[in-house]
Design a protein around this motif. Structure first.
Motif, PDB file in Angstrom:
ATOM      1  N   CYS A  50      -8.696   0.910   4.143  1.00 55.60           N
ATOM      2  CA  CYS A  50      -8.501   2.347   4.315  1.00 55.60           C
ATOM      3  C   CYS A  50      -9.238   2.763   5.586  1.00 55.60           C
ATOM      4  N   ARG A  67      -3.841  -2.322   9.709  1.00 57.92           N
ATOM      5  CA  ARG A  67      -4.167  -0.913   9.571  1.00 57.92           C
ATOM      6  C   ARG A  67      -5.674  -0.737   9.422  1.00 57.92           C
ATOM      7  N   LYS A 114     -10.778   9.847   9.484  1.00 61.06           N
ATOM      8  CA  LYS A 114     -10.325   9.925   8.087  1.00 61.06           C
ATOM      9  C   LYS A 114     -10.165  11.363   7.593  1.00 61.06           C
ATOM     10  N   HIS A 135      -1.652   4.582  -1.504  1.00 66.01           N
ATOM     11  CA  HIS A 135      -1.907   6.016  -1.682  1.00 66.01           C
ATOM     12  C   HIS A 135      -0.981   6.616  -2.733  1.00 66.01           C
ATOM     13  N   GLU A 155      -3.359  -1.084   1.478  1.00 71.70           N
ATOM     14  CA  GLU A 155      -4.801  -1.114   1.714  1.00 71.70           C
ATOM     15  C   GLU A 155      -5.406  -2.391   1.123  1.00 71.70           C
ATOM     16  N   ASP A 187     -11.436   4.799  -0.697  1.00 64.78           N
ATOM     17  CA  ASP A 187     -10.260   4.290  -1.419  1.00 64.78           C
ATOM     18  C   ASP A 187     -10.387   2.859  -1.975  1.00 64.78           C
ATOM     19  N   GLN A 218      -8.056   1.731  -4.974  1.00 66.62           N
ATOM     20  CA  GLN A 218      -6.649   1.383  -4.753  1.00 66.62           C
ATOM     21  C   GLN A 218      -6.481   0.201  -3.795  1.00 66.62           C
TER      22      GLN A 218
HETATM   23 MN    MN Z   1      -6.821   5.388   2.119  1.00 71.91          MN
END
Ligand code: MN
Ligand code: PEP
Length: 337
Positions: free
Chosen positions: A103, A127, A132, A272, A298, A309, A312
């Motif tokens: 993330c 990524r 953020k 997400h 992620e 995050d 996730q």
């Molecule tokens: Mn994220």
């Protein structure tokens, strides 16, 4: 576009309206009935403001027949667009692209280690968030300019193009060596930002807003494309619904809807969308089956200690397994689309 006029429409006002429509380079077909008069507009009506027409005294109603977006519209560009990212990477029909990474960029070691791992598993783009968008001002806001520098280091050391999010136009000079600029869900309708990104020659990953319709997503893509930058990749990342079992609700039907309406590539963000690491695999596989062009996932090497995050984020090992399964499924379904 069809304009229905009021019964008692004033002739002078009607002539004025027709002159204005003529200046917009559309053909006008007038049908005068005993009860009402209708103007049918033929041609490109995408630049005609429907709300402005509706506000006129002599207009009863207006119906748009054609979509208000043109450059993104498949009608005017039937072939699927394939976006060249550089470094031998393309996104769009004929391949399935895996974008993976944390993330947030947290340190040089973290981003380089994850970059190596996800590349080895088949990801072709890394990524990592530097700026953020956090709900709370007290949460980690990203390493900002330093985060972009670390991503660039990972790009060079590992040999993988990078995608990261821009939150404000003032940050654009920092994005020179970024391969894809991400416009996050919260900025999907930041029209000044979209207009500025329309003036540069760099792929843009445009994420759907939390409460944006598919047409609004396409209109945002149109903002970028209208400026001359046609390298737009769309991303469905879940929308707000009444459901609270997942962070958002992944609108997978957006894939076939978008595929019908636009020639732009469509990728899915299951991270997400669900907010739960264990849900990333099933929704990734579903995205492949639905005809998506890729995934943005992620991945963190220590999810419980992630600065953002973690809940996730899947581990590099989970990503490796998933990448293999996605590849198998893609090979099985690709001829079906
Ligand atoms: Mn994220
Ligand atoms: C992200 O990709 O890091 C992100 C913040 O996503 P979204 O804009 O979809 O919430």
């Amino acid at each position: 576009m069809i304009i229905v006029l009021r019964k008692d429409a004033d002739k002078a006002q009607l002539d004025h309206l027709k002159d204005w429509l003529n200046s917009k380079e559309v053909e006008i077909e007038q049908i005068t009935g005993s009860q009402s008069t209708v103007l049918g507009l033929v041609g490109d009506t995408s630049h005609i403001d429907i709300e402005l027409l509706e506000a006129l005294d002599i207009v009863e109603s207006v119906k748009r027949i054609q979509e208000p977006y043109k450059k993104a519209n498949r009608k005017f560009h039937p072939a699927d667009s394939v976006i060249d990212i550089g470094h031998g990477v393309k996104i769009g029909k004929g391949r399935f692209t895996l974008i993976a990474g944390p993330c947030s960029v947290e340190s040089e070691k973290q981003i380089c280690d994850i970059a190596r791992d996800v590349k080895a598993s088949g990801a072709t783009v890394l990524r990592g968030g530097a700026f953020k968008p956090r709900t709370s001002p007290y949460s980690f806001q990203g390493l900002r300019a330093n985060g972009i520098e670390l991503l660039q280091e990972a790009k060079e050391k590992v040999g993988i193009p990078i995608v990261t999010e821009i939150m404000d136009l003032s940050q654009l000079p920092l994005f020179d060596n970024v391969d894809i600029i991400q416009v996050g869900a919260r900025n999907m309708q930041n029209f000044e930002l979209l207009k500025a990104l329309g003036k540069i020659d760099k792929p843009i990953l445009l994420k759907r807003g939390l409460s944006a319709t598919i047409q609004e997503l396409l209109m945002s893509a149109e903002y970028i494309m209208a400026g001359g930058n046609e390298k737009v990749i769309l991303c469905e990342r879940g929308i707000r619904t009444f459901e609270t079992a997942t962070r958002n609700t992944l609108d997978l039907s957006a894939v076939p809807v978008l595929k019908e309406k636009t020639h732009l590539p469509v990728i899915i963000d299951p991270s997400h969308a669900t907010g739960i690491a264990a849900m990333v695999k099933p929704m990734s596989l579903a995205a492949v089956a639905a005809g998506a062009d890729g995934l943005i996932i992620e991945v963190h090497n220590d999810p419980p200690h992630a600065l953002c995050d973690g809940q996730q984020s899947i581990t590099p090992k989970m990503f490796d397994e998933l990448a293999g399964q996605v590849g198998t499924l893609y090979n099985a379904v690709k001829e079906m689309y």
